[in-house]
Design an enzyme around this catalytic site. Structure first.
Site, mmCIF file in Angstrom:
data_model
loop_
_atom_site.group_PDB
_atom_site.id
_atom_site.type_symbol
_atom_site.label_atom_id
_atom_site.label_comp_id
_atom_site.label_asym_id
_atom_site.label_seq_id
_atom_site.Cartn_x
_atom_site.Cartn_y
_atom_site.Cartn_z
ATOM 1 N N HIS A 158 0.831 -1.211 0.000
ATOM 2 C CA HIS A 158 0.000 0.000 0.000
ATOM 3 C C HIS A 158 0.870 1.269 0.000
ATOM 4 C CE1 HIS A 158 -3.603 2.369 1.542
ATOM 5 N NE2 HIS A 158 -2.618 3.122 1.985
ATOM 6 N N GLU A 159 1.832 1.321 0.903
ATOM 7 C CA GLU A 159 2.649 2.539 1.026
ATOM 8 C C GLU A 159 3.506 2.762 -0.221
ATOM 9 O OE1 GLU A 159 1.888 4.564 3.241
ATOM 10 O OE2 GLU A 159 0.807 3.255 4.604
ATOM 11 N N TRP A 170 -10.746 5.720 -2.437
ATOM 12 C CA TRP A 170 -11.944 6.549 -2.232
ATOM 13 C C TRP A 170 -11.620 8.041 -2.408
ATOM 14 C CZ3 TRP A 170 -8.906 4.433 1.460
ATOM 15 C CH2 TRP A 170 -8.466 5.239 2.498
ATOM 16 N N GLN A 186 -16.004 5.527 -4.951
ATOM 17 C CA GLN A 186 -16.307 4.876 -3.677
ATOM 18 C C GLN A 186 -16.603 5.939 -2.630
ATOM 19 O OE1 GLN A 186 -13.455 1.562 -3.188
ATOM 20 N NE2 GLN A 186 -13.315 2.136 -1.042
HETATM 21 N N1 ARG Z 1 -1.584 4.290 5.523
HETATM 22 C C1 ARG Z 1 -2.364 3.257 6.158
HETATM 23 C C2 ARG Z 1 -2.242 3.508 7.643
HETATM 24 O O1 ARG Z 1 -1.983 4.338 8.109
HETATM 25 C C3 ARG Z 1 -1.891 1.889 5.823
HETATM 26 C C4 ARG Z 1 -2.981 0.940 5.520
HETATM 27 C C5 ARG Z 1 -2.424 -0.390 5.144
HETATM 28 N N2 ARG Z 1 -3.443 -1.406 5.095
HETATM 29 C C6 ARG Z 1 -3.183 -2.695 5.267
HETATM 30 N N3 ARG Z 1 -4.137 -3.583 5.176
HETATM 31 N N4 ARG Z 1 -1.988 -3.103 5.546
HETATM 32 O O2 ARG Z 1 -2.380 2.999 8.532
HETATM 33 ZN ZN ZN Z 2 -2.535 5.108 2.490
#
Ligand code: ARG
Ligand code: ZN
Ligand code: CA
Length: 247
Positions: A158-159, A170, A186
Site C-alpha cells: 500500500h505505502e 476513495w 467509492q
Molecule cells: N496508511 C495506512 C495507515 O496508516 C496503511 C494501511 C495499510 N493497510 C493494510 N491492510 N496493511 O495505517
Molecule cells: Zn494510504
C-alpha cells in the site's frame, strides 16, 4: 525506461526491542511480497472477482531488489509522522541516495493524532529529498512474527503504491477522486474483511466497490489487486520522463 523497472531498495531498521529488529529473513519475505503483489503473481489473485478481471493490472512491471540493510538501536519507544526516523540527528537513519533508491524505514511504533498507524509514505513530488520513502511499523512489516490482521506484508504494498503516485481508492473524500478511471468511485474507506459484492452510490450511480484494491484500508488478507489504470499511473512515474526516473 519504458516504465518497466527494478527498484533498488534500502531497508533502514531502527529498533528498541529485539522484536523490532526485524530479521534479514523477514526483510527478504517483505521484498518477496512486494514482488508477488506488483507482478500479480500473489496467490490470492485468484480471488479477484470476475467483474474486475478485465481491469486488473496483472504484472505492473515494477520489481524490487534489496541492496542494503542499515540497522540502528534507539531508546525511543514511539515515533510520529514528523520524519525524525529519517534524521541521524534525531536518532534515526539518514536516507541512502533517495534519488536512486527506495528507502524503507522500519520503526517499532508510530502514532499520528494519538492513534497507532501502520505506515506512511511520500508521493513522487518528494523524489530525491532527504525524507523521500516509506515508513512501516515493525509489527506490520513482512509476515513471520507480524501482527494479524496486518501480517501479510501489504502495508508495504500500500505505502509503495503512494510512493509510486497512487491515491487512496476513495479519493480521501466522500465519493472522492483517486485520479484513476477504472477504479469505481467509492463513498469512503473500507475496513476489515468486507463481503463481496459491496455496493455504494455516488452521484446517483450505484457501483460495486473494488474494496480488494491495495489502496483501500481493508485487512491484508482482503486486499489482492491493483487496477490497470493504477499500473499506468505507476509506470508514468518510473518512466524516463517521470519524477522517479532515477530509480
Ligand atoms: N496508511 C495506512 C495507515 O496508516 C496503511 C494501511 C495499510 N493497510 C493494510 N491492510 N496493511 O495505517
Ligand atoms: Zn494510504
Ligand atoms: Ca476511480
Amino acid at each position: 525506461a519504458d516504465g518497466s523497472v527494478e527498484i533498488p531498495v534500502i531497508v533502514n531498521v531502527i529498533y528498541k526491542s529485539s522484536a523490532e529488529n526485524v530479521s534479514d529473513a523477514r526483510i527478504a519475505e517483505q521484498i518477496a511480497v512486494l514482488n508477488a503483489d506488483y507482478s500479480g503473481t500473489n496467490s490470492d489473485a485468484s480471488k479477484i472477482p470476475s467483474e474486475f478481471l478485465p481491469v486488473s493490472s496483472g504484472d505492473t512491471k515494477v520489481k524490487f531488489r534489496l541492496v542494503n540493510t542499515v540497522r540502528k538501536s534507539t531508546t525511543k519507544t514511539s515515533w510520529s509522522t514528523n520524519d525524525d526516523m529519517k534524521k541521524a540527528s534525531k536518532g534515526g537513519i539518514d536516507a541512502t541516495n533517495p534519488s536512486n533508491y527506495l528507502n524503507i524505514w522500519v520503526v517499532g511504533k508510530m502514532t499520528s493524532q494519538g492513534r497507532t498507524i501502520l505506515g506512511y509514505a511520500t508521493f513522487p513530488e518528494s523524489a530525491g529529498l532527504w525524507n523521500d520513502g516509506v515508513v512501516i511499523g515493525a509489527p506490520y512489516f513482512g509476515k513471520t512474527g507480524a501482527s494479524s490482521p496486518f501480517n501479510l506484508g501489504r502495508t508495504a504494498t500500500h505505502e509503495v503504491g503512494h510512493y509510486l503516485n497512487l491515491r487512496h481508492i476513495w479519493g480521501d473524500a466522500n465519493c472522492g477522486n483517486d485520479l484513476v478511471s477504472d477504479t469505481p468511485t467509492q463513498t469512503t474507506a473500507n475496513y476489515g474483511k468486507p463481503t463481496y459484492p459491496l455496493y455504494n452510490t455516488c452521484s446517483g450511480v450505484q457501483r460495486s466497490v473494488m474494496f480488494m484494491n491495495y489502496m483501500d484500508y481493508v485487512d491484508d488478507g482482503a486486499m489482492f489487486m491493483f487496477s490497470a489504470g493504477q499500473k499506468t499511473r505507476m509506470q508514468s512515474v518510473v518512466a524516463s520522463t517521470g519524477l522517479r526516473s532515477g530509480l
